[in-house]
Design a protein around this motif. Structure first.
Motif, mmCIF file in Angstrom:
data_model
loop_
_atom_site.group_PDB
_atom_site.id
_atom_site.type_symbol
_atom_site.label_atom_id
_atom_site.label_comp_id
_atom_site.label_asym_id
_atom_site.label_seq_id
_atom_site.Cartn_x
_atom_site.Cartn_y
_atom_site.Cartn_z
ATOM 1 N N ASN A 286 -13.427 1.506 0.954
ATOM 2 C CA ASN A 286 -13.525 2.926 0.640
ATOM 3 C C ASN A 286 -12.346 3.385 -0.219
ATOM 4 O OD1 ASN A 286 -15.934 3.248 2.014
ATOM 5 N ND2 ASN A 286 -14.961 3.918 3.912
ATOM 6 N N ARG A 287 -11.161 2.890 0.111
ATOM 7 C CA ARG A 287 -9.981 3.232 -0.700
ATOM 8 C C ARG A 287 -10.124 2.651 -2.101
ATOM 9 N NH1 ARG A 287 -5.008 4.905 1.989
ATOM 10 N NH2 ARG A 287 -3.881 4.016 0.224
ATOM 11 N N ARG B 265 0.840 -1.210 0.000
ATOM 12 C CA ARG B 265 0.000 0.000 0.000
ATOM 13 C C ARG B 265 0.871 1.255 0.000
ATOM 14 N NH1 ARG B 265 -4.465 0.368 4.573
ATOM 15 N NH2 ARG B 265 -5.877 -0.549 3.015
ATOM 16 N N GLU C 104 -5.865 -3.091 -2.323
ATOM 17 C CA GLU C 104 -7.006 -2.833 -1.444
ATOM 18 C C GLU C 104 -7.976 -4.003 -1.423
ATOM 19 O OE1 GLU C 104 -6.759 -0.596 0.640
ATOM 20 O OE2 GLU C 104 -5.109 0.494 -0.314
ATOM 21 N N PRO D 282 -13.873 -2.507 10.624
ATOM 22 C CA PRO D 282 -13.389 -1.214 10.143
ATOM 23 C C PRO D 282 -12.255 -1.327 9.122
ATOM 24 C CG PRO D 282 -13.669 -1.190 12.529
ATOM 25 C CD PRO D 282 -13.829 -2.606 12.088
ATOM 26 N N THR D 283 -11.386 -2.330 9.285
ATOM 27 C CA THR D 283 -10.273 -2.476 8.348
ATOM 28 C C THR D 283 -10.774 -2.801 6.955
ATOM 29 O OG1 THR D 283 -8.817 -3.236 10.130
ATOM 30 C CG2 THR D 283 -8.139 -3.726 7.873
ATOM 31 N N ARG D 284 -11.764 -3.708 6.875
ATOM 32 C CA ARG D 284 -12.341 -4.028 5.565
ATOM 33 C C ARG D 284 -13.047 -2.811 4.982
ATOM 34 N NH1 ARG D 284 -16.118 -9.215 4.287
ATOM 35 N NH2 ARG D 284 -14.045 -10.154 4.194
ATOM 36 N N LYS D 285 -13.808 -2.108 5.797
ATOM 37 C CA LYS D 285 -14.539 -0.933 5.312
ATOM 38 C C LYS D 285 -13.577 0.125 4.794
ATOM 39 C CE LYS D 285 -18.028 2.478 6.648
ATOM 40 N NZ LYS D 285 -18.920 2.964 7.743
ATOM 41 N N PHE D 286 -12.476 0.328 5.495
ATOM 42 C CA PHE D 286 -11.482 1.309 5.081
ATOM 43 C C PHE D 286 -10.894 0.927 3.724
ATOM 44 C CE2 PHE D 286 -7.019 2.888 5.195
ATOM 45 C CZ PHE D 286 -7.288 4.244 5.235
ATOM 46 N N ALA D 287 -10.579 -0.367 3.545
ATOM 47 C CA ALA D 287 -10.008 -0.828 2.281
ATOM 48 C C ALA D 287 -11.023 -0.690 1.141
ATOM 49 C CB ALA D 287 -9.543 -2.273 2.403
#
Length: 307
Positions: free
Chosen positions: A203-204, A162, A186, A196-201
């Protein structure tokens, strides 16, 4: 997707007089000698390149000691134009002994190692290149290192990948190849994580996918297998990310096109230029081995889920 060794400079006279600083400013990695010079002998200092039948050069070590950095680049470019990756690597190796901080020669060697599926070697080459060059002039090295790392996850964490593709995009925000590499990174993060980690990825991924919009049009008029595989891979990713997402609302990019369309476009173009072999194409398109079977199924026009 690894940035390929192609450039807008097609005139051999431009190749001869081009300076390394101008060369390094281009978005791609090395010069290619095209059909415009296939009937000529290109002379670069003591180097002679016969581009039609062979890439000949002064092979003795004493003569090589007099080569400039651009001489090595020119001969490697000739081999690249003939799809001779091993010879391009060999020339880059010779050059790096004399020019150990050459960004171009590291990019040539690393790219062709990727072409030969020698991903661990490519990771070693490009990591060493970044250590030696320190401040690259383009994002090629960082992108290609991240791409190679996806194929050999034991050699590189997703966090490292990343950081690399992000730095590549900071140097060239419009690089379709670097954006595509980021999409794969991602996805890999999202596939391995929850909460949250999956959601952040995700979104990216969505932001990158908006940036990639339009890049798929390159496939419509190309015979380049790398571009065809890249667009096919983007379609596979769209399908997989749709299954990972827990949101009922479609992101902007999903409203404009579908995974089915991308996959169909890529496979149709592959057939039209006679490079279609579903197994080989899916292998090139999917650095994450677990998705190669999914790719094969999708190329058979399996319907994708709505997002």
């Amino acid at each position: 997707m690894a940035i390929t060794p192609r450039t807008l400079l097609k005139n051999p006279l431009i190749l001869i007089v081009a300076t390394l600083s101008f060369f390094a400013m281009t978005a791609l990695s090395i010069f290619m000698l095209t059909s415009s010079c296939q009937q000529k002998t290109v002379k670069v200092n003591r180097v002679v390149v016969e581009t039609y039948d062979a890439c000949n050069y002064v092979a003795s070590t004493p003569e090589m000691m007099n080569w400039s950095e651009n001489d090595f680049i020119a001969v490697a470019a000739c081999y690249d134009g003939k799809n001779d990756s091993q010879s391009a690597i060999n020339i880059a190796d010779h050059g790096l002994r004399m020019y150990p901080r050459s960004e171009s020669l590291f990019n040539i060697k690393g790219y062709h190692q990727i072409e030969m599926k020698r991903y661990e070697a490519a990771v070693d080459t490009l990591r060493h290149g970044l250590e030696m060059v320190r401040t690259p002039t383009t994002g090629t090295m960082e992108n290609n290192l991240a791409w190679a790392g996806l194929w050999v996850p034991r050699e590189m964490t997703l966090g490292q990948a990343r950081n690399l593709y992000t730095r590549s995009l900071q140097r060239d925000a419009k690089s379709c190849e670097a954006i595509h590499t980021g999409l794969w990174v991602e996805y890999a993060v999202a596939a391995q994580a929850n909460g949250p980690t999956r959601k952040f990825a995700i979104n990216r991924y969505d932001r990158l996918r908006d940036q990639y919009d339009g890049c798929e049009k390159r496939v419509l008029s190309t015979s380049d297998e790398n571009i065809i595989a890249e667009v096919l891979g983007a379609g596979v990713l769209d399908y997989e990310m749709a299954m990972l997402s827990s949101s009922d609302s479609k992101p902007d990019w999903a409203r404009r096109h579908t995974a089915n369309k991308l996959i169909k476009t890529a496979t149709s173009q592959a057939k039209s230029v006679n490079v279609f072999n579903s197994a080989e194409l899916c292998e090139a398109a999917t650095p994450i081995g677990a998705l190669q079977h999914s790719c094969l199924q999708l190329t058979k026009h399996k319907k994708t889920p709505c997002r």
